[in-house]
Design an enzyme around this catalytic site. Structure first.
Site: not given
Ligand code: NAD
Length: 521
Positions: A254-255, A259, A276, A310
């Site tokens: 995720g973002s 992380g 990631e 990503c």
């Molecule tokens: P996001 O960070 O909004 O959410 C990702 C996941 O985290 C979701 O399942 C969300 O419900 C969960 N989440 C949110 N808050 C949380 C918390 N406090 N505790 C635990 N879980 C929580 O990301 P998104 O908008 O779904 O995806 C896009 C982002 O993901 C971009 O920043 C992208 O670069 C990144 N991404 C990275 C990779 C990689 O391999 N590096 C791959 C795919 C996406």
């Protein structure tokens, strides 16, 4: 834009959902553990939308914090047996999982296009990635090896072995709803771990379909209880999973902000994390590059998946002598991109995932212009149609614009000009994120400098290939704010196991290491 009538579209939606026993406007359970879906899951109900039309696709029953506890308990119980199944037999289950995805590839790809909005060819590629990692993991199940190390003591053997870790919590992002969590499923399972998966609330139906495939292939096997699904909010379900001390490893995608939260939450209980996170990826095009190659890579990298990877190309760094020519060619290529229904084979760019993503796109562009950026192509929200469609945008930017350091998760490409490779590398490395990067050149010395210790600081660094579209065989992940995690191929499997060092004394003496004497009568 699709020419399909509203009735035609509805029939298509029914058919796609029907392949997984769901129906438009219906209610489905997003919670499964102990080998079955829980129809009484009591979390806040969730609506999922079709990003092409903005209409509600279905309603999902979500998990409560208690469901999370129960799912972790079930996974924990299943682990006690699963870790004893010989690894190649665990591999056999993963082979069946890969076959399950092979059989349902087209059905699942269409569901991904429908709910996530990525175009069909990319959606098929996404399912293929799950199949590929399953194939890789099947082989890996016979190669989970430690080492033997020369002992300094006579009649002693010093070895290292790898054991299953326990319950792995997988938190995943909307943009790769099955491929990226799939890297974790396949490896964790052959490594003897069990899984509790918290997918994105933006793509719940895709996750439910994947869970169904899992149930189909494991019914009646040793693996029936090893895979659980808990759909629900990040701050409720996600945080409950992160905080649970019975989950030794959290794999989170995720973002960068997510992380940070996960890293802190897991560290608080001395757990492990594979992170990631966001990227801010650059392509550098040198004056000696094959411009045709570079152009194809930049267009796919920046417009593919509507800029929602990503690894999407967010920064284009051009060496001055070819800068204007390349930019002209790029603008020309952008004009030919068909934007519309992702289920239409001719479309190259589908919608963004949500209304809020469209807002991020508009606000991001406005801020870029406020900071001195000049839009040279695109920049409009396509308000003439339903759904969440925008034009891809190209912005001439300067490196001192603070927003250049951020990941705006939308199809917006910053363009810069530089004089030398040194300046280009410095610009590539000047952002907080460190995921993917690519240099286009025909000069061997430039290519090697780019790959050397003073070159790109990213986890993925390519020559004459773009930032997007990694193969499964390599380790995938990035440095700095991208989190440092590695998944998929190479030795990424080690992240899903615990290492144990063993000393075996087969002699009759008890010599101590480092020559220490400690006589006891
Ligand atoms: P996001 O960070 O909004 O959410 C990702 C996941 O985290 C979701 O399942 C969300 O419900 C969960 N989440 C949110 N808050 C949380 C918390 N406090 N505790 C635990 N879980 C929580 O990301 P998104 O908008 O779904 O995806 C896009 C982002 O993901 C971009 O920043 C992208 O670069 C990144 N991404 C990275 C990779 C990689 O391999 N590096 C791959 C795919 C996406």
């Amino acid at each position: 834009m699709s020419t399909k009538t509203a009735t035609g579209r509805s029939a298509q939606v029914e058919e796609i959902l029907g392949a997984f026993g769901m129906r438009a406007g219906g209610t489905v359970s997003g919670v499964a553990y102990g080998g079955r879906f829980k129809e009484d899951a009591g979390g806040a109900p969730l609506e999922t939308h079709d990003p092409t039309t903005g209409e509600v696709l279905a309603h999902v029953r979500t998990a409560t914090a208690d469901d999370v506890k129960r799912a972790v308990s079930a996974a924990h119980e299943a682990f006690a047996q699963w870790r004893l199944v010989p690894a190649p037999q665990r591999g056999e289950i993963v082979r069946r999982l890969g076959d399950g995805f092979r059989k349902r590839k087209e059905d699942l790809a269409r569901l991904i296009s429908l709910e996530n909005g990525k175009i069909l060819t990319e959606a098929r590629g996404e399912v293929q990635e799950v199949i590929d990692i399953c194939d890789l993991a099947v082989g890996q199940s016979r190669q989970l090896f430690g080492r033997e190390i020369a002992s300094e003591r006579r009649d002693h053997r010093l070895v290292e072995q790898w054991h299953p870790l326990g319950v792995v919590g997988i938190i995943s992002a909307f943009n790769f709803p099955v491929a990226v969590p799939g890297w974790g499923w396949a490896l964790a399972l052959v490594c003897g771990d069990t899984i509790v998966w918290k997918p994105s609330s933006l793509t719940p139906l895709i996750s439910i379909a994947a869970q169904q495939i899992f149930h189909e292939v494991t019914r009646g096997t040793d693996a029936e209880h090893v895979f659980s699904l808990i759909i629900g909010g990040g701050s409720t379900v996600g945080e409950a999973l992160v905080a649970d001390p019975r989950v030794p490893l959290i794999q989170a995608t995720g973002s960068c902000a997510l992380g940070e939260r996960v890293a802190i939450g897991v560290a608080r209980r001395s757990g492990k994390a594979i992170l990631e996170l966001g990227g801010n990826n650059a392509v550098i095009v040198m004056a000696d590059a094959d411009l045709k190659l570079a152009l194809r890579a930049v267009v796919f990298g920046s417009v593919g998946t509507a800029g929602q990877r990503c690894t999407s190309t967010r920064r284009l760094i051009l060496q001055r002598p070819i800068a204007q020519k390349f930019l002209d060619q790029l603008v020309h290529a952008y004009r030919t991109i068909g934007i519309g229904d992702p289920l239409d084979e001719k479309t190259l760019m589908g919608p963004l995932i949500s209304e809020s993503a469209v807002k991020d796109y508009s606000e991001g562009l406005a801020e870029m212009q406020k900071q001195g950026g000049k839009v040279v192509y695109g920049g409009k929200v396509l308000a003439d149609r339903t759904g969440y469609f925008v034009e891809p945008a190209i912005v001439k930017s300067t490196v001192d614009m603070p927003i250049v350091k951020e990941e705006v998760f939308a199809p917006i490409l910053h363009v810069f000009e530089v004089d030398s490779l040194e300046d280009a590398v410095a610009m590539n490395n000047s952002v907080p994120q460190g995921l993917s990067s690519g240099l286009f050149t025909t000069d061997l010395a430039s290519a090697e400098r780019w790959l050397s210790a003073s070159g790109s600081d990213c986890g993925i660094s390519n020559v004459n290939a773009g930032t997007s579209g990694a193969e499964i065989g390599g380790a995938f992940g990035g440095e700095k704010a991208t989190g440092g995690g590695r998944q998929a191929g190479s030795d990424a499997w080690k992240g899903y196991m615990r290492r144990q060092t063993n000393t075996i004394n087969y002699g009759t003496q008890l010599p101590l290491a480092q020559g220490v004497e400690f006589p006891v009568d």
